[in-house]
Design a protein around this motif. Structure first.
Motif, PDB file in Angstrom:
ATOM      1  N   TRP A  39       0.852  -1.202   0.000  1.00  0.00           N
ATOM      2  CA  TRP A  39       0.000   0.000   0.000  1.00  0.00           C
ATOM      3  C   TRP A  39       0.880   1.241   0.000  1.00  0.00           C
ATOM      4  O   TRP A  39       1.794   1.360   0.802  1.00  0.00           O
ATOM      5  N   PRO A  40       0.620   2.224  -0.872  1.00  0.00           N
ATOM      6  CA  PRO A  40       1.454   3.434  -0.908  1.00  0.00           C
ATOM      7  C   PRO A  40       1.347   4.223   0.400  1.00  0.00           C
ATOM      8  O   PRO A  40       0.361   4.108   1.133  1.00  0.00           O
ATOM      9  N   GLU A  41       2.344   5.028   0.662  1.00  0.00           N
ATOM     10  CA  GLU A  41       2.351   5.846   1.870  1.00  0.00           C
ATOM     11  C   GLU A  41       1.613   7.149   1.598  1.00  0.00           C
ATOM     12  O   GLU A  41       1.969   7.897   0.690  1.00  0.00           O
ATOM     13  N   GLY A  42       0.584   7.432   2.382  1.00  0.00           N
ATOM     14  CA  GLY A  42      -0.209   8.636   2.194  1.00  0.00           C
ATOM     15  C   GLY A  42       0.202   9.744   3.140  1.00  0.00           C
ATOM     16  O   GLY A  42       1.054   9.561   4.019  1.00  0.00           O
ATOM     17  N   VAL A  43      -0.413  10.910   2.974  1.00  0.00           N
ATOM     18  CA  VAL A  43      -0.078  12.078   3.793  1.00  0.00           C
ATOM     19  C   VAL A  43      -1.313  12.630   4.501  1.00  0.00           C
ATOM     20  O   VAL A  43      -1.292  13.753   4.996  1.00  0.00           O
TER      21      VAL A  43
END
Length: 304
Positions: A39-43
């Motif tokens: 899962w991509p890293e979100g902000v």
């Protein structure tokens, strides 16, 4: 024979465990990266909520997979044909059928519950957000306006992209931001990969009964590329923008400049001019750093 089989199985389990441990260690991933399962890293907190749902869903799926694989291997290893005698049959076993019907049903209900809870959290729109931004898409660029901030001539503060300049959407961190989306022509889509969320820009969203509003909070400062994620014509692939997330004090300074007249031009400060007046390092770079403008002259023969 039974003793040999009894010692062989634990040995196979140990070897399989060792292979799995070496495989995980050899990837060089941190524990946090492993638990994200790609899962991509979100902000945003909303992105983190979706990541948690993804992580636990994958863990649950792996647990079910291990049980199923274990039962398959157990059946293959310990129920091989040894004689011509028909083994014990289990069809029409009502308690067993109830069990393997009820367990998947419970799993689906639990997954649906946590999915609904996460969706409600991601799509929540509490009243009175800290900031409001109107996002207008058009072929093939973006306009960002802030209805709660006015220039000296009474117009809302706005930034419009062009073929020469990537539009900057400047927003504060750690404040709840409300985005209202629309399009002036065809369907576009507002997408910032680090938000892990996108929503389409429709023309006349009210008439089309489209929910064109969402909210989020950005956790950290930075510059994040934004894109149009809906095929919208010739220059769709070039229809980019940049989100510039600043701390609240820097954002207040930015907006203070945007609502004043630039003495050098006699016009309200543009986004680039306002950022250029601020002394906050790379975050205040006047132009986009995540993407570049495109050349609309299709006969130039030069790549943009």
């Amino acid at each position: 024979m039974g003793l040999k089989e009894g010692t062989r199985v634990p040995r196979l389990v140990k070897v399989a465990g060792l292979i799995g441990l070496v495989g995980v260690a050899a990837t060089g991933c941190t524990t946090e990266e492993v638990l994200r399962f790609g899962w991509p890293e979100g902000v945003t907190p909303q992105a983190e909520s979706m990541r948690q749902l993804w992580t636990w869903s994958v863990i649950a799926a792996l647990a079910v997979g291990v049980i199923v694989w274990g039962l398959m291997f157990w059946s293959a290893a310990f129920h091989r044909k040894k004689t011509d005698e028909l083994p014990r049959q289990f069809q029409y076993n009502v308690p067993l059928e109830v069990i393997y019907t009820a367990i998947p049903f419970v799993m689906v209900v639990v997954l649906f519950y946590f999915t609904a809870v996460t969706q409600n959290e991601v799509l929540a729109k509490p009243a009175n957000p800290d900031q409001k931004v109107n996002v207008t898409a058009f072929q093939w660029n973006w306009e960002f306006s802030y209805p709660e901030y006015r220039t000296p001539d009474g117009e809302p503060v706005r930034t419009v992209g062009s073929s020469d300049e990537i539009p900057l959407l400047v927003v504060p961190t750690n404040q709840r931001i409300e985005y209202t989306l629309r399009s002036t022509d065809v369907i576009h889509s507002f997408w910032v990969p680090e938000f892990l969320f996108k929503r389409d820009n429709f023309p006349n969203p009210e008439k089309n009964d489209q929910d064109n509003v969402f909210q989020n909070t950005i956790d950290r400062e930075g510059a994040f590329v934004g894109r149009c994620a809906e095929l919208c014509g010739t220059y769709h692939a070039m229809m980019n923008f940049e989100v510039r997330a600043l701390s609240p004090d820097k954002f207040d300074q930015y907006m203070q400049l945007r609502t004043q007249i630039n003495p050098q031009t006699g016009q309200p400060y543009t986004a680039a001019e306002a950022l250029g007046q601020m002394n906050c390092g790379e975050l205040c770079t006047p132009h986009a750093v995540t993407t570049t403008p495109f050349n609309t002259d299709r006969t130039s023969g030069e790549p943009s």
